[in-house]
Design a protein around this motif. Structure first.
Motif, PDB file in Angstrom:
ATOM      1  N   SER A  92     -21.851 -19.356  27.820  1.00 46.88           N
ATOM      2  CA  SER A  92     -22.385 -18.315  26.950  1.00 46.88           C
ATOM      3  C   SER A  92     -21.247 -17.631  26.211  1.00 46.88           C
ATOM      4  CB  SER A  92     -23.151 -17.279  27.781  1.00 46.88           C
ATOM      5  OG  SER A  92     -24.248 -17.876  28.431  1.00 46.88           O
TER       6      SER A  92
ATOM      7  N   ARG B 227     -23.728 -26.065  33.219  1.00 46.09           N
ATOM      8  CA  ARG B 227     -24.405 -25.025  32.452  1.00 46.09           C
ATOM      9  C   ARG B 227     -23.668 -24.780  31.146  1.00 46.09           C
ATOM     10  NH1 ARG B 227     -24.690 -19.827  36.085  1.00 46.09           N
ATOM     11  NH2 ARG B 227     -22.484 -20.340  36.238  1.00 46.09           N
TER      12      ARG B 227
ATOM     13  N   PRO C  17     -26.111 -15.305  31.747  1.00 49.86           N
ATOM     14  CA  PRO C  17     -26.313 -15.937  33.057  1.00 49.86           C
ATOM     15  C   PRO C  17     -25.550 -15.182  34.135  1.00 49.86           C
ATOM     16  CG  PRO C  17     -25.739 -17.574  31.383  1.00 49.86           C
ATOM     17  CD  PRO C  17     -25.523 -16.232  30.762  1.00 49.86           C
TER      18      PRO C  17
ATOM     19  N   GLN D  50     -21.376 -14.077  34.580  1.00 46.43           N
ATOM     20  CA  GLN D  50     -20.625 -14.206  33.336  1.00 46.43           C
ATOM     21  C   GLN D  50     -20.482 -12.865  32.621  1.00 46.43           C
ATOM     22  OE1 GLN D  50     -21.394 -17.401  30.587  1.00 46.43           O
ATOM     23  NE2 GLN D  50     -21.968 -18.824  32.192  1.00 46.43           N
TER      24      GLN D  50
END
Length: 328
Positions: A162, A159, A267, A270
């Protein structure tokens, strides 16, 4: 006869390698029986006082507790891992540990994955349980191989990390500063953004560890202390907070609640960690050295730090000039 087959199909060993020392045991297969007989004869020749160890009948949860007593208690998150492993042992039916098989474990893992358990969580559990067997084997507390040696972690889709943009950083800090019931929460966030610290590391700072233009983080995940330079203004703000309010309170959950009131959507998993990602991402985007970043973040392996390498201004820029269409 040393080995004979019983009426139920099992094989019985009745061997007397030396006079007065007799061993009897039954096995499912003839091969196992033959290996046991050969071992008894060889060991008794080497050491007449030798006797085979009784079968280890401890259950998986007992091995988890044994691992904690011998080694786990020395780990920073040892108790948390122990609780995870106790729950995992229960999910597996808490079998006698020596009877656990890779197939049985993988079947249970598939059911857990179908039930919605995240793949990363399952990989973490596998790593923890493998470590239990490996450590006890290393300490001679068990005498059989790790049954999960050949079980591979699940392959997961990576992924993207972020991180916050400059406007988002301002939005978060303004929302935290407005939280008057939790003094200092905005300051903890500023420490994370200025040093790449984990929230728990920043939250645990004391006046003695804020001096000479740097903060020193102790009791870290890697068990190593590290000192990171900070601005004079941030140092003064920290010392002022300690004089006026004392140490920081546990405000990690409050941060998540405040974040939910902003326009920022992250997400799952996080929340506070986005501040650490933000520091690292902006550090690399501004031309920071990846090896320096590794030391700042306290990563034991460069592999973890390399997750941010793609953000470097010159990362993979050769793709623009060396691709087969560059001259067209």
């Amino acid at each position: 006869m040393a080995i004979e087959q019983l009426s139920d199909g099992r094989w019985k060993v009745d061997v007397e390698p030396v006079k007065g020392k007799r061993f009897r045991k039954t096995f499912k297969t003839k091969g196992e029986a033959q290996r046991f007989e050969a071992t008894c004869r060889a060991k008794c020749i080497e050491s007449p006082s030798w006797s085979p160890k009784p079968k280890d009948k401890r259950r998986l949860s007992e091995l988890v507790d044994r691992h904690y007593d011998l080694h786990g208690h020395t780990l920073a998150d040892g108790e948390r891992v122990r609780q995870i492993l106790i729950a995992l042992a229960k999910d597996l039916g808490n079998p006698i540990a020596i009877t656990l098989t890779a197939n049985a474990y993988c079947e249970k893992r598939r059911h857990q994955l179908d039930a919605g358990v995240h793949g990363k969580t399952l990989n973490n559990r596998l790593g923890y349980l493998k470590a239990v067997f490996n450590q006890l084997l290393r300490l001679d507390d068990i005498d059989y191989p790790n049954p999960l040696t050949k079980v591979r972690p699940l392959r997961l889709q990576e992924r993207p990390l972020s991180f916050l943009s400059a406007p988002q950083i301002n939005e978060v800090l303004d929302a935290l500063d407005a939280r008057e019931t939790t003094p200092g929460i905005g300051l903890v966030a500023r420490v994370c953004l200025a040093t790449g610290a984990r929230w728990g590391e920043a939250q645990a700072l004391t006046p003695e560890r804020v001096k000479n233009g740097a903060v020193t983080f102790a009791n870290t995940k890697s068990r190593k202390t590290r000192s990171i330079p900070i601005s004079q203004a941030l140092e003064q703000q920290l010392q002022h907070h300690f004089k006026q309010h004392g140490l920081f309170s546990n405000c990690m959950l409050t941060f998540s609640r405040v974040l939910d009131t902003t326009s920022i959507k992250l997400p799952a998993g996080q929340a506070t960690h986005v501040l650490r990602h933000t520091f690292a991402s902006h550090f690399v985007m501004r031309g920071g050295n990846i090896l320096v970043l590794q030391k700042i973040l306290g990563h034991a392996s460069l592999t973890m730090t390399m997750r941010y390498a793609h953000l470097a201004p010159d990362h993979l820029q050769d793709a623009l000039t060396l691709n087969p269409l560059a001259d067209k």
